[in-house]
Design a protein around this motif. Structure first.
Motif, PDB file in Angstrom:
ATOM      1  N   GLU A   1       0.857  -1.199   0.000  1.00  0.00           N
ATOM      2  CA  GLU A   1       0.000   0.000   0.000  1.00  0.00           C
ATOM      3  C   GLU A   1       0.891   1.246   0.000  1.00  0.00           C
ATOM      4  O   GLU A   1       1.220   1.798   1.041  1.00  0.00           O
ATOM      5  N   GLU A   2       1.263   1.660  -1.195  1.00  0.00           N
ATOM      6  CA  GLU A   2       2.219   2.767  -1.332  1.00  0.00           C
ATOM      7  C   GLU A   2       1.710   4.064  -0.724  1.00  0.00           C
ATOM      8  O   GLU A   2       2.484   4.825  -0.126  1.00  0.00           O
ATOM      9  N   LYS A   3       0.400   4.322  -0.859  1.00  0.00           N
ATOM     10  CA  LYS A   3      -0.133   5.599  -0.358  1.00  0.00           C
ATOM     11  C   LYS A   3      -0.043   5.698   1.169  1.00  0.00           C
ATOM     12  O   LYS A   3       0.142   6.777   1.718  1.00  0.00           O
ATOM     13  N   CYS A   4      -0.162   4.573   1.842  1.00  0.00           N
ATOM     14  CA  CYS A   4       0.003   4.541   3.298  1.00  0.00           C
ATOM     15  C   CYS A   4       1.449   4.867   3.673  1.00  0.00           C
ATOM     16  O   CYS A   4       1.714   5.650   4.591  1.00  0.00           O
ATOM     17  N   LEU A   5       2.402   4.271   2.953  1.00  0.00           N
ATOM     18  CA  LEU A   5       3.825   4.546   3.196  1.00  0.00           C
ATOM     19  C   LEU A   5       4.111   6.039   3.002  1.00  0.00           C
ATOM     20  O   LEU A   5       4.825   6.657   3.796  1.00  0.00           O
ATOM     21  N   ILE A   6       3.530   6.603   1.944  1.00  0.00           N
ATOM     22  CA  ILE A   6       3.732   8.031   1.644  1.00  0.00           C
ATOM     23  C   ILE A   6       3.158   8.890   2.767  1.00  0.00           C
ATOM     24  O   ILE A   6       3.844   9.770   3.297  1.00  0.00           O
ATOM     25  N   ASP A   7       1.899   8.632   3.152  1.00  0.00           N
ATOM     26  CA  ASP A   7       1.241   9.442   4.188  1.00  0.00           C
ATOM     27  C   ASP A   7       2.056   9.486   5.472  1.00  0.00           C
ATOM     28  O   ASP A   7       2.198  10.540   6.097  1.00  0.00           O
ATOM     29  N   ILE A   8       2.555   8.324   5.884  1.00  0.00           N
ATOM     30  CA  ILE A   8       3.249   8.262   7.173  1.00  0.00           C
ATOM     31  C   ILE A   8       4.660   8.831   7.073  1.00  0.00           C
ATOM     32  O   ILE A   8       5.035   9.732   7.830  1.00  0.00           O
ATOM     33  N   LEU A   9       5.445   8.338   6.123  1.00  0.00           N
ATOM     34  CA  LEU A   9       6.869   8.717   6.114  1.00  0.00           C
ATOM     35  C   LEU A   9       7.109  10.155   5.647  1.00  0.00           C
ATOM     36  O   LEU A   9       8.087  10.777   6.058  1.00  0.00           O
ATOM     37  N   ALA A  10       6.209  10.708   4.828  1.00  0.00           N
ATOM     38  CA  ALA A  10       6.395  12.094   4.373  1.00  0.00           C
ATOM     39  C   ALA A  10       6.021  13.105   5.447  1.00  0.00           C
ATOM     40  O   ALA A  10       6.399  14.270   5.358  1.00  0.00           O
ATOM     41  N   SER A  11       5.284  12.666   6.476  1.00  0.00           N
ATOM     42  CA  SER A  11       4.701  13.633   7.409  1.00  0.00           C
ATOM     43  C   SER A  11       5.260  13.588   8.827  1.00  0.00           C
ATOM     44  O   SER A  11       4.971  14.471   9.633  1.00  0.00           O
ATOM     45  N   ARG A  12       6.043  12.576   9.153  1.00  0.00           N
ATOM     46  CA  ARG A  12       6.464  12.422  10.555  1.00  0.00           C
ATOM     47  C   ARG A  12       7.790  13.127  10.838  1.00  0.00           C
ATOM     48  O   ARG A  12       8.664  13.228   9.977  1.00  0.00           O
ATOM     49  N   SER A  13       7.942  13.587  12.080  1.00  0.00           N
ATOM     50  CA  SER A  13       9.178  14.247  12.522  1.00  0.00           C
ATOM     51  C   SER A  13      10.269  13.203  12.758  1.00  0.00           C
ATOM     52  O   SER A  13       9.992  11.998  12.809  1.00  0.00           O
ATOM     53  N   ASN A  14      11.502  13.669  12.932  1.00  0.00           N
ATOM     54  CA  ASN A  14      12.611  12.747  13.223  1.00  0.00           C
ATOM     55  C   ASN A  14      12.296  11.875  14.434  1.00  0.00           C
ATOM     56  O   ASN A  14      12.524  10.661  14.425  1.00  0.00           O
TER      57      ASN A  14
END
Length: 325
Positions: A109-122
């Motif tokens: 589920e690529e869109k899930c990977l994008i949503d989480i990894l593009a938006s989270r802080s270090n």
């Protein structure tokens, strides 16, 4: 909480006069009756913050000798179960759970990977990797490496390192970075794609604001429009997500919710994930952006597309003002 210059606010706050033992007793009664009292579950679990829910789970285990998540899974079904169980995970564990299923499910589920990894802080990325390792005995970066490919994989891997610079901005290098981004949109070679994602994944938020402005000055074009013109596929979607999250995270999630509700015939997983993950961070801001941008409230659209106890649970997390009903 502050993100950039935005004061952020969730929709779920710590409940006053909180008593985990009373809540655990009420949940036990609701789950063990002949008919599961779903309204009681919604009333308690959507009106307590995450740390309070964890205390309820502890009291529940002491009281009944059983795991609350297991009992919820056994007594509930479908999307309502996903919401109630999702609320019981600490934030890092919830991210880890979603990433694991996105990577290891039947289809990635690529869109899930994008949503989480593009938006989270270090810090959020560090905690999510720890939770992923603890709960699945697996390394998140290795799983990304094996389950995705190409420049999309390279960019996800870079984000998963959680090494974005914080609070640092250097105006003298902003024009230089912008020129590299512009060249990457013209040339599109492997090397240029690498440089593009290195800048977007590693420069600080403050630095990238300046870079995007310089990009506009150099090219006469917004960086998002340029990426959309030059690239395609999940690589393009990921790059755009990074830019949008750097600019205004609540706007990004409002856009994702609108797409999930309207373009994909109510994509339940996406709606559930965003509402739960942002409920104590910036869901109030997301609601505001949604209304400004799309004319209808998020509350209204959920009410229109969902039903039953599932609808009630989502609406309780979303919360709403009188005019939203």
């Amino acid at each position: 909480m502050f993100i950039g210059d935005i004061t952020t606010q969730g929709t779920i706050l710590p409940a006053p006069n909180f008593n985990p033992i009373t809540d655990a007793q009420l949940l036990g009664g609701a789950l063990q009756g002949i008919c599961c009292e779903k309204d009681v579950l919604i009333e308690i679990l959507t009106q307590r913050c995450n740390s309070q829910r964890l205390m309820i789970a502890e009291a529940y285990r002491d009281m009944y000798g059983r795991d609350l998540i297991t009992d919820l899974k056994e007594n509930l079904s479908h999307h309502f179960k996903e919401v109630m169980v999702g609320l019981m995970y600490p934030p890092a564990s919830y991210d880890a759970h979603e990433l694991w299923h996105a990577l290891k499910g039947v289809d990635t589920e690529e869109k899930c990977l994008i949503d989480i990894l593009a938006s989270r802080s270090n810090m959020e990325i560090f905690q999510m990797k720890e939770a992923y390792l603890m709960e699945y005995n697996s390394d998140l970066q290795q799983d990304i490496d094996s389950e995705t490919s190409g420049h999309f994989r390279d960019t996800l891997m870079n984000l998963a390192q959680g090494t974005r610079m914080e609070g640092y901005a250097d105006p003298s290098t902003a024009a230089q970075d912008a020129m590299i981004l512009w060249e990457a949109c013209q040339q599109k070679s492997g090397e240029h794609k690498n440089m593009l994602q290195m800048i977007l994944c590693n420069r600080s938020q403050q630095q990238l604001w300046m870079v995007f402005q310089e990009f506009q000055n150099i090219s006469g074009q917004d960086i998002v429009d340029a990426i959309n013109e030059c690239y395609d596929g999940y690589f393009q979607e990921l790059l755009v997500a990074i830019v949008l999250c750097i600019r205004d995270k609540p706007s990004y999630f409002a856009y994702r919710l609108y797409n999930a509700i309207h373009d994909f015939g109510f994509h339940n997983k996406t709606v559930i994930r965003i509402l739960i993950a942002r409920s104590e961070i910036d869901l109030m801001n997301i609601r505001q952006r949604y209304k400004e941008r799309y004319g209808k409230s998020l509350f209204h659209d959920i009410k229109h597309f969902a039903s039953g106890h599932y609808e009630s649970a989502l609406l309780a997390i979303c919360a709403g003002d009188t005019e939203d009903y």
